[in-house]
Design a protein around this motif. Sequence first.
Motif, PDB file in Angstrom:
ATOM      1  N   PRO A 149       0.831  -1.201   0.000  1.00  0.00           N
ATOM      2  CA  PRO A 149       0.000   0.000   0.000  1.00  0.00           C
ATOM      3  C   PRO A 149       0.863   1.247   0.000  1.00  0.00           C
ATOM      4  O   PRO A 149       1.994   1.251   0.474  1.00  0.00           O
ATOM      5  N   ALA A 150       0.285   2.317  -0.516  1.00  0.00           N
ATOM      6  CA  ALA A 150       1.026   3.578  -0.555  1.00  0.00           C
ATOM      7  C   ALA A 150       1.417   4.035   0.833  1.00  0.00           C
ATOM      8  O   ALA A 150       2.474   4.614   1.049  1.00  0.00           O
ATOM      9  N   ALA A 151       0.560   3.738   1.810  1.00  0.00           N
ATOM     10  CA  ALA A 151       0.864   4.165   3.177  1.00  0.00           C
ATOM     11  C   ALA A 151       2.046   3.417   3.755  1.00  0.00           C
ATOM     12  O   ALA A 151       2.703   3.891   4.678  1.00  0.00           O
ATOM     13  N   MET A 152       2.333   2.219   3.228  1.00  0.00           N
ATOM     14  CA  MET A 152       3.423   1.418   3.777  1.00  0.00           C
ATOM     15  C   MET A 152       4.706   1.639   3.012  1.00  0.00           C
ATOM     16  O   MET A 152       5.773   1.243   3.460  1.00  0.00           O
ATOM     17  N   GLU A 153       4.650   2.212   1.802  1.00  0.00           N
ATOM     18  CA  GLU A 153       5.872   2.445   1.051  1.00  0.00           C
ATOM     19  C   GLU A 153       6.779   3.386   1.822  1.00  0.00           C
ATOM     20  O   GLU A 153       6.362   4.442   2.292  1.00  0.00           O
ATOM     21  N   GLY A 154       8.040   2.977   1.942  1.00  0.00           N
ATOM     22  CA  GLY A 154       9.011   3.832   2.597  1.00  0.00           C
ATOM     23  C   GLY A 154       9.052   3.675   4.093  1.00  0.00           C
ATOM     24  O   GLY A 154       9.640   4.485   4.784  1.00  0.00           O
ATOM     25  N   ILE A 155       8.427   2.615   4.628  1.00  0.00           N
ATOM     26  CA  ILE A 155       8.480   2.417   6.073  1.00  0.00           C
ATOM     27  C   ILE A 155       9.934   2.184   6.473  1.00  0.00           C
ATOM     28  O   ILE A 155      10.571   1.257   6.012  1.00  0.00           O
ATOM     29  N   GLY A 156      10.444   3.034   7.330  1.00  0.00           N
ATOM     30  CA  GLY A 156      11.811   2.888   7.783  1.00  0.00           C
ATOM     31  C   GLY A 156      12.821   3.042   6.672  1.00  0.00           C
ATOM     32  O   GLY A 156      13.865   2.425   6.699  1.00  0.00           O
ATOM     33  N   ARG A 157      12.551   3.836   5.671  1.00  0.00           N
ATOM     34  CA  ARG A 157      13.402   3.927   4.499  1.00  0.00           C
ATOM     35  C   ARG A 157      14.793   4.406   4.873  1.00  0.00           C
ATOM     36  O   ARG A 157      14.984   5.352   5.611  1.00  0.00           O
TER      37      ARG A 157
ATOM     38  N   PRO B  94       4.819   4.811   8.483  1.00  0.00           N
ATOM     39  CA  PRO B  94       6.225   5.025   8.113  1.00  0.00           C
ATOM     40  C   PRO B  94       6.990   5.925   9.066  1.00  0.00           C
ATOM     41  O   PRO B  94       8.210   5.792   9.177  1.00  0.00           O
ATOM     42  N   GLU B  95       6.300   6.822   9.755  1.00  0.00           N
ATOM     43  CA  GLU B  95       6.996   7.771  10.606  1.00  0.00           C
ATOM     44  C   GLU B  95       7.467   7.168  11.924  1.00  0.00           C
ATOM     45  O   GLU B  95       8.419   7.667  12.529  1.00  0.00           O
ATOM     46  N   ASN B  96       6.816   6.106  12.404  1.00  0.00           N
ATOM     47  CA  ASN B  96       7.172   5.586  13.726  1.00  0.00           C
ATOM     48  C   ASN B  96       7.600   4.119  13.714  1.00  0.00           C
ATOM     49  O   ASN B  96       7.685   3.488  14.758  1.00  0.00           O
TER      50      ASN B  96
ATOM     51  N   ALA C 105       7.975   9.822  17.342  1.00  0.00           N
ATOM     52  CA  ALA C 105       9.246   9.387  16.785  1.00  0.00           C
ATOM     53  C   ALA C 105       9.502   7.931  17.145  1.00  0.00           C
ATOM     54  O   ALA C 105       8.910   7.378  18.067  1.00  0.00           O
ATOM     55  N   SER C 106      10.429   7.306  16.389  1.00  0.00           N
ATOM     56  CA  SER C 106      10.790   5.919  16.633  1.00  0.00           C
ATOM     57  C   SER C 106      11.721   5.834  17.833  1.00  0.00           C
ATOM     58  O   SER C 106      12.437   6.779  18.153  1.00  0.00           O
ATOM     59  N   PRO C 107      11.757   4.677  18.501  1.00  0.00           N
ATOM     60  CA  PRO C 107      12.646   4.532  19.664  1.00  0.00           C
ATOM     61  C   PRO C 107      14.105   4.398  19.235  1.00  0.00           C
ATOM     62  O   PRO C 107      14.411   4.099  18.073  1.00  0.00           O
ATOM     63  N   LYS C 108      14.993   4.597  20.163  1.00  0.00           N
ATOM     64  CA  LYS C 108      16.402   4.339  19.913  1.00  0.00           C
ATOM     65  C   LYS C 108      16.644   2.836  19.937  1.00  0.00           C
ATOM     66  O   LYS C 108      15.910   2.084  20.574  1.00  0.00           O
ATOM     67  N   ILE C 109      17.686   2.409  19.250  1.00  0.00           N
ATOM     68  CA  ILE C 109      17.986   0.981  19.212  1.00  0.00           C
ATOM     69  C   ILE C 109      18.309   0.466  20.607  1.00  0.00           C
ATOM     70  O   ILE C 109      17.892  -0.641  20.990  1.00  0.00           O
ATOM     71  N   SER C 110      19.020   1.257  21.394  1.00  0.00           N
ATOM     72  CA  SER C 110      19.356   0.829  22.755  1.00  0.00           C
ATOM     73  C   SER C 110      18.095   0.631  23.595  1.00  0.00           C
ATOM     74  O   SER C 110      18.015  -0.318  24.389  1.00  0.00           O
ATOM     75  N   GLN C 111      17.088   1.498  23.420  1.00  0.00           N
ATOM     76  CA  GLN C 111      15.825   1.337  24.142  1.00  0.00           C
ATOM     77  C   GLN C 111      15.124   0.053  23.719  1.00  0.00           C
ATOM     78  O   GLN C 111      14.619  -0.709  24.559  1.00  0.00           O
ATOM     79  N   ALA C 112      15.080  -0.175  22.405  1.00  0.00           N
ATOM     80  CA  ALA C 112      14.411  -1.374  21.903  1.00  0.00           C
ATOM     81  C   ALA C 112      15.113  -2.641  22.389  1.00  0.00           C
ATOM     82  O   ALA C 112      14.451  -3.629  22.754  1.00  0.00           O
ATOM     83  N   LEU C 113      16.445  -2.643  22.402  1.00  0.00           N
ATOM     84  CA  LEU C 113      17.179  -3.822  22.856  1.00  0.00           C
ATOM     85  C   LEU C 113      16.930  -4.095  24.333  1.00  0.00           C
ATOM     86  O   LEU C 113      16.807  -5.256  24.755  1.00  0.00           O
ATOM     87  N   THR C 114      16.842  -3.041  25.125  1.00  0.00           N
ATOM     88  CA  THR C 114      16.553  -3.218  26.548  1.00  0.00           C
ATOM     89  C   THR C 114      15.187  -3.857  26.758  1.00  0.00           C
ATOM     90  O   THR C 114      15.022  -4.768  27.578  1.00  0.00           O
ATOM     91  N   LEU C 115      14.190  -3.384  26.008  1.00  0.00           N
ATOM     92  CA  LEU C 115      12.852  -3.962  26.120  1.00  0.00           C
ATOM     93  C   LEU C 115      12.834  -5.417  25.673  1.00  0.00           C
ATOM     94  O   LEU C 115      12.192  -6.270  26.303  1.00  0.00           O
ATOM     95  N   LEU C 116      13.545  -5.734  24.585  1.00  0.00           N
ATOM     96  CA  LEU C 116      13.568  -7.109  24.088  1.00  0.00           C
ATOM     97  C   LEU C 116      14.226  -8.058  25.088  1.00  0.00           C
ATOM     98  O   LEU C 116      13.763  -9.183  25.290  1.00  0.00           O
ATOM     99  N   SER C 117      15.315  -7.615  25.691  1.00  0.00           N
ATOM    100  CA  SER C 117      16.052  -8.496  26.591  1.00  0.00           C
ATOM    101  C   SER C 117      15.319  -8.744  27.904  1.00  0.00           C
ATOM    102  O   SER C 117      15.594  -9.735  28.588  1.00  0.00           O
TER     103      SER C 117
END
Length: 664
Positions: free
Chosen positions: A24-32, A152-154, A185-197
């Motif tokens: 879909p057009a709304a999904m094009e460019g997600i995290g581009r 795409p923005e988050n 805004a999207s989270p930082k990678i360090s934040q995401a890794l902390t949540l995953l672990s």
Amino acid sequence: MTTPHPREGGALPPGSARLGPARPAAMEGIGRAALAEDAVCYRLFAATGAGDETLLRRCAEVIVVRFAPLLAAYIWQRQPFRLRYVPPRGETPAHVGGTTLFGDNVEDEWFIVYLIREITREFPGLAARIDDNDGEFLLIEAADFLPKWLNPENSDNRVFFYKGELHIIPLSETHEQEECDLSAASPKISQALTLLSTRSEEFLAAEPIRTAVYKRISGYPEKIQASFHRAHCYLPAGIAAVLRQRPSLVAAAVQAFYLRDPVDLRACRSFQTFPPDERVMTVVTFTKCLYAQLVQQKFVPDRRSGYTLPPPSHPQYKAYELGMKLAHGFEILCSKCSKGSPDSKRSVLSGPLWERFLRSLKEKNYFKGEMEGSAKYLELLHMAEDYFEQSVTKPESSVEVSPGDEILTLLQTTTIDLKEFEREAACLPPEDDDSWLEITPDDLDQMLKEARNESLPSSNEEEQKYDLEAVAESMKAFVSKVSTHEGAEMPWSSDESHVTFDVDSFTKALDRILGADSEELDSDDLDEEEEFDFSDEDDEDFDAENQRQDQKELPNELIGSLKSYMNEMDRELAHTNVGKSFTTQKKGASSVNATMSQNAGPDSGAEDTELAPVDVDMNLVANLLESYSAQSGLAGPTSNILQSMGVYLPENADHICSNKGARE
């Protein structure tokens, strides 16, 4: 017929194009990201976020050894899968990863997705991210099942493979607020890794999302062998010897021929490296994508090259043609090389890293019990050497060795035995059937339906199950949906509720906007009313109070005349082809009345009884069926709209019978 790649227009075999739900057009460019059009980027992080350089480098070495049996035999379209240590930069922690150009063969990209998932399964302390120039293409593959808040923005830094499963970090975990902010805004990678672990089980992607992604990578590793195509080729003996040592060089040769230009062909006038004098018949292993690219090219060699082809009726014409094209590709590669020293190229196979790599392969039973020095053992060893040179030994800052340099190096270090090649040519195994290159319209429909996870009902089932009322209701529901700049939403979408319409609320809203008498007027009345605009703001002599009075009295004065005018128009049109083209709710009576009125003449219109209302549903279905029948089995507006809403119509049996009768 070959299937073109959706991005570059290259020829691809069936299944190589990215099938599945439309993006879909709304999904094009997600995290581009700033990637090449045909590149995929993959990154492996320590789940705790505290991986040091030594640990990550060691982890990369263990990974390539663990998956060497798969990777050594794989033929990549452009670049292989590689893992390199990447130091921390900005908000991105240190990690191992790489970028691979997959060219026209999108299956390389999905094979890497499979590898990344298996790596996180084998090494549970790693969390992986993967994206391409389209951004989060894993989400695009599952676009029909994504939650509404994901856009795409988050979406960046929210999608991870962890412990072999797909995880999505929800919006509420990174923004403390009651309502979802779609522009957050999207989270930082360090934040995401902390949540995953710490809470990975809470972020496991929904079952439909995981199913859609896992379906795309199902079949590996067995799928690797199914992607190969073995064909007979009449080649110069030097090329046959090179391919025996480095089977993966066939990809570079096909690409060189496929993307040739007039400057490249200058080297193919004389053939300094691979003259046509000593040619042998051999078996070459391609991927289906490479084979399709080579076969579909129409090419006539230069007369000065010495390469001639037998008549097309010759039983080995295809082998001669494929060999000629491959020879041109290898000659183009060699014409661009720097002609470096072979010793510098082979020195990488004499260090302690190679010894450790070879020892690990033996421990993993890579050689499958073959006796050291046997033909099969040497074949596996050459593939391991090729993989080691391409994926393990090259430091991050080194310049890649060109394929032409590798070819010349192998020619200088390999003994060419013509008699051995001739003996092998006498008992070659049969080549693979290439009927997969041809796709019938039915095959294409089946592929598309499988990609959309739909089954093809039989003709009898279609005739029994389809309902004309469902056709009309589906169209009404579609028209009732709200469309935006991103397109119209189909009413059959699995993640949406049924279409509802509150008639009373809608009528009250119209009354407030148009006034109390608005229900007695239709759209034509409003258009007619606009023609009688007695207000004139530019006229200073016109009294404002009289103007408002005229506007109040105007609708009342026009209602009677407009209604009589419209009734008279309906009666007049009832005796024309326009009026007769509509089906009324009382079909029998209306037809009789129409016939009597027509026989009575135009002057009898005033004596007609009240006209029967038009049957909107019946007219809608009749027009749709007429349009569908006019398509003659081809794609058209009716079939496209109805199929997108999950409505399938059977073939017109009357039309089929009439065609058979005409042929007989």
